[in-house]
Design an enzyme around this catalytic site. Structure first.
Site, PDB file in Angstrom:
ATOM      1  CE  LYS A  17       6.266 -54.155   9.820  1.00 45.18           C
ATOM      2  NZ  LYS A  17       6.511 -53.714   8.422  1.00 45.18           N
ATOM      3  NE  ARG A  92       0.332 -50.633   9.868  1.00 50.42           N
ATOM      4  CZ  ARG A  92       0.676 -51.842   9.461  1.00 50.42           C
ATOM      5  NH1 ARG A  92       0.592 -52.874  10.267  1.00 50.42           N
ATOM      6  NH2 ARG A  92       1.098 -52.017   8.233  1.00 50.42           N
ATOM      7  NE  ARG A 131       4.655 -58.856   0.791  1.00 50.43           N
ATOM      8  CZ  ARG A 131       4.512 -57.978   1.773  1.00 50.43           C
ATOM      9  NH1 ARG A 131       5.024 -58.223   2.956  1.00 50.43           N
ATOM     10  NH2 ARG A 131       3.866 -56.855   1.577  1.00 50.43           N
ATOM     11  NE  ARG A 164       0.397 -58.014   2.096  1.00 52.07           N
ATOM     12  CZ  ARG A 164       1.012 -57.517   3.168  1.00 52.07           C
ATOM     13  NH1 ARG A 164       1.766 -58.313   3.916  1.00 52.07           N
ATOM     14  NH2 ARG A 164       0.874 -56.260   3.500  1.00 52.07           N
ATOM     15  NE  ARG A 175       1.274 -51.936   2.497  1.00 47.50           N
ATOM     16  CZ  ARG A 175       1.955 -52.942   1.973  1.00 47.50           C
ATOM     17  NH1 ARG A 175       1.852 -53.212   0.673  1.00 47.50           N
ATOM     18  NH2 ARG A 175       2.728 -53.676   2.731  1.00 47.50           N
TER      19      ARG A 175
HETATM   20  P1  AP5 Z   1       8.111 -59.055   4.890  1.00 50.80           P
HETATM   21  O1  AP5 Z   1       8.779 -59.815   5.970  1.00 50.80           O
HETATM   22  O2  AP5 Z   1       6.820 -59.564   4.340  1.00 50.80           O
HETATM   23  O3  AP5 Z   1       8.012 -57.503   5.295  1.00 50.80           O
HETATM   24  P2  AP5 Z   1       7.073 -56.753   6.348  1.00 50.80           P
HETATM   25  O4  AP5 Z   1       7.913 -55.741   7.020  1.00 50.80           O
HETATM   26  O5  AP5 Z   1       6.362 -57.761   7.197  1.00 50.80           O
HETATM   27  O6  AP5 Z   1       6.127 -56.030   5.337  1.00 50.80           O
HETATM   28  P3  AP5 Z   1       4.526 -55.908   5.282  1.00 50.80           P
HETATM   29  O7  AP5 Z   1       4.228 -55.373   3.894  1.00 50.80           O
HETATM   30  O8  AP5 Z   1       3.851 -57.190   5.656  1.00 50.80           O
HETATM   31  O9  AP5 Z   1       4.275 -54.856   6.359  1.00 50.80           O
HETATM   32  P4  AP5 Z   1       3.058 -54.001   6.524  1.00 50.80           P
HETATM   33  O10 AP5 Z   1       3.293 -53.512   7.892  1.00 50.80           O
HETATM   34  O11 AP5 Z   1       2.839 -52.982   5.492  1.00 50.80           O
HETATM   35  O12 AP5 Z   1       1.826 -55.016   6.295  1.00 50.80           O
HETATM   36  P5  AP5 Z   1       0.764 -55.647   7.286  1.00 50.80           P
HETATM   37  O13 AP5 Z   1       0.443 -56.994   6.808  1.00 50.80           O
HETATM   38  O14 AP5 Z   1       1.174 -55.457   8.700  1.00 50.80           O
HETATM   39  O15 AP5 Z   1       9.177 -58.911   3.697  1.00 50.80           O
HETATM   40  C1  AP5 Z   1       8.834 -58.259   2.481  1.00 50.80           C
HETATM   41  C2  AP5 Z   1       9.536 -58.972   1.309  1.00 50.80           C
HETATM   42  O16 AP5 Z   1      10.955 -58.830   1.456  1.00 50.80           O
HETATM   43  C3  AP5 Z   1       9.287 -60.481   1.253  1.00 50.80           C
HETATM   44  O17 AP5 Z   1       9.219 -60.881  -0.098  1.00 50.80           O
HETATM   45  C4  AP5 Z   1      10.515 -61.105   1.932  1.00 50.80           C
HETATM   46  O18 AP5 Z   1      10.816 -62.408   1.435  1.00 50.80           O
HETATM   47  C5  AP5 Z   1      11.597 -60.101   1.572  1.00 50.80           C
HETATM   48  N1  AP5 Z   1      12.616 -59.959   2.607  1.00 50.80           N
HETATM   49  C6  AP5 Z   1      12.411 -59.842   3.952  1.00 50.80           C
HETATM   50  N2  AP5 Z   1      13.582 -59.666   4.594  1.00 50.80           N
HETATM   51  C7  AP5 Z   1      14.546 -59.654   3.621  1.00 50.80           C
HETATM   52  C8  AP5 Z   1      15.948 -59.485   3.644  1.00 50.80           C
HETATM   53  N3  AP5 Z   1      16.620 -59.296   4.802  1.00 50.80           N
HETATM   54  N4  AP5 Z   1      16.626 -59.495   2.480  1.00 50.80           N
HETATM   55  C9  AP5 Z   1      15.958 -59.672   1.310  1.00 50.80           C
HETATM   56  N5  AP5 Z   1      14.626 -59.848   1.221  1.00 50.80           N
HETATM   57  C10 AP5 Z   1      13.927 -59.831   2.365  1.00 50.80           C
HETATM   58  O19 AP5 Z   1      -0.504 -54.675   7.081  1.00 50.80           O
HETATM   59  C11 AP5 Z   1      -1.262 -54.694   5.891  1.00 50.80           C
HETATM   60  C12 AP5 Z   1      -2.447 -53.743   6.033  1.00 50.80           C
HETATM   61  O20 AP5 Z   1      -3.314 -54.202   7.104  1.00 50.80           O
HETATM   62  C13 AP5 Z   1      -2.101 -52.287   6.428  1.00 50.80           C
HETATM   63  O21 AP5 Z   1      -1.778 -51.513   5.303  1.00 50.80           O
HETATM   64  C14 AP5 Z   1      -3.408 -51.848   7.113  1.00 50.80           C
HETATM   65  O22 AP5 Z   1      -4.399 -51.547   6.170  1.00 50.80           O
HETATM   66  C15 AP5 Z   1      -3.851 -53.093   7.858  1.00 50.80           C
HETATM   67  N6  AP5 Z   1      -3.304 -53.151   9.230  1.00 50.80           N
HETATM   68  C16 AP5 Z   1      -2.473 -54.107   9.731  1.00 50.80           C
HETATM   69  N7  AP5 Z   1      -2.188 -53.854  11.012  1.00 50.80           N
HETATM   70  C17 AP5 Z   1      -2.846 -52.710  11.348  1.00 50.80           C
HETATM   71  C18 AP5 Z   1      -2.898 -51.931  12.526  1.00 50.80           C
HETATM   72  N8  AP5 Z   1      -2.228 -52.286  13.634  1.00 50.80           N
HETATM   73  N9  AP5 Z   1      -3.650 -50.792  12.506  1.00 50.80           N
HETATM   74  C19 AP5 Z   1      -4.329 -50.421  11.408  1.00 50.80           C
HETATM   75  N10 AP5 Z   1      -4.308 -51.118  10.234  1.00 50.80           N
HETATM   76  C20 AP5 Z   1      -3.565 -52.248  10.200  1.00 50.80           C
END
Ligand code: AP5
Length: 226
Positions: A17, A92, A131, A164, A175
């Site tokens: 994403k 979320r 990552r 991370r 998660r």
């Molecule tokens: P990446 O693009 O980083 O994936 P992502 O879907 O963004 O994954 P996240 O781990 O960031 O999502 P998340 O929702 O768990 O974390 P968030 O920061 O929102 O890609 C991942 C890897 O794959 C990278 O190495 C990339 O290079 C590679 N890649 C990407 N596309 C590819 C492809 N097509 N082919 C090959 N490789 C590829 O949340 C973190 C924490 O914050 C949560 O756990 C929670 O505690 C808190 N939080 C955040 N938002 C909220 C909310 N709204 N409500 C409550 N808690 C929240």
């Protein structure tokens, strides 16, 4: 290309994403609002929000809705969001989605446009394990699929690449549980409203980007606006 509404990228951790949100935000010249990045920034700056969120994020749980909503509402007050915005990792939970509906209405936006990223568990675990993120500009790399030219250094700004804290296997497990229980029901919430599009996200970054571009293009009106 123009964007006059909110795009929402849904999907499990590691689905790509953030990677696609950064590219799409550049294409449409609108801000990319990642609640995960905003929280990590609060943790790094040692704010009150960061202090509360840090242990919750490290164990892989969701930060309480009221803290997230206050943070998002504050960000939406900035004028750069007037032409549209890409939400990554928000909403979320159902209560977050309901509050977002009210907020978008208040700002005069129409229905949000939702893209749900699909990825099998084996691939997403590999993506999370590999990552690395730039500590300066936030560029996302992957040691298996998208390595930097020089190990540990960002190609764009020379920043140090870091892993991370919540990409540890125990936190990833939590998660995924939080995603299944609290976030997956959002697919039905938006599907019923006809603003929901599914995206198979297992191909390369470029191929997924192309497929996403096609979804967005099909949705554009004659005026070029989404
Ligand atoms: P990446 O693009 O980083 O994936 P992502 O879907 O963004 O994954 P996240 O781990 O960031 O999502 P998340 O929702 O768990 O974390 P968030 O920061 O929102 O890609 C991942 C890897 O794959 C990278 O190495 C990339 O290079 C590679 N890649 C990407 N596309 C590819 C492809 N097509 N082919 C090959 N490789 C590829 O949340 C973190 C924490 O914050 C949560 O756990 C929670 O505690 C808190 N939080 C955040 N938002 C909220 C909310 N709204 N409500 C409550 N808690 C929240």
């Amino acid at each position: 290309m123009a964007l006059k509404r909110a795009l929402i990228f849904l999907g499990p951790p590691g689905a790509g994403k953030g990677t696609q949100a950064k590219r799409t935000a550049q294409q449409y010249h609108v801000p990319h609002l990642s609640t995960g990045d905003m929280l990590r920034d609060a943790v790094a700056r040692g704010t009150e929000l960061g202090r509360l969120a840090k242990p919750i994020m490290e164990r892989g749980d969701l930060v309480p809705d009221d803290l997230i909503l206050a943070m998002v509402e504050e960000r939406l007050k900035q004028p750069d969001t007037r032409e549209g915005v890409i939400f990554d990792g928000f909403p979320r939970t159902i209560p977050q989605a309901e509050r977002l509906d009210a907020i978008l209405k208040r700002y005069g936006f129409g229905e949000p446009f939702v893209v749900d990223f699909h990825l099998d568990q084996e691939t997403l675990l590999r993506r999370l394990a590999g990552r690395w993120t730039c500590s300066v500009g936030g560029e996302i790399y992957n040691v298996y699929e998208r390595p930097p030219k020089v190990s540990g250094i960002c190609d764009h700004d020379g920043g140090k690449l870091i892993q991370r804290a919540d990409d540890r296997p125990e936190a990833v497990k939590e998660r995924l549980v939080a995603y299944e229980r609290k976030t997956k029901p959002l697919a039905d919430y938006y599907r019923q409203r006809g603003v929901f599009h599914e995206l198979e996200a297992s191909a390369s970054v470029e191929e997924v980007g192309r497929a996403l571009g096609e979804i967005l293009q099909r949705a554009q009106g004659r005026d070029g606006h989404l």
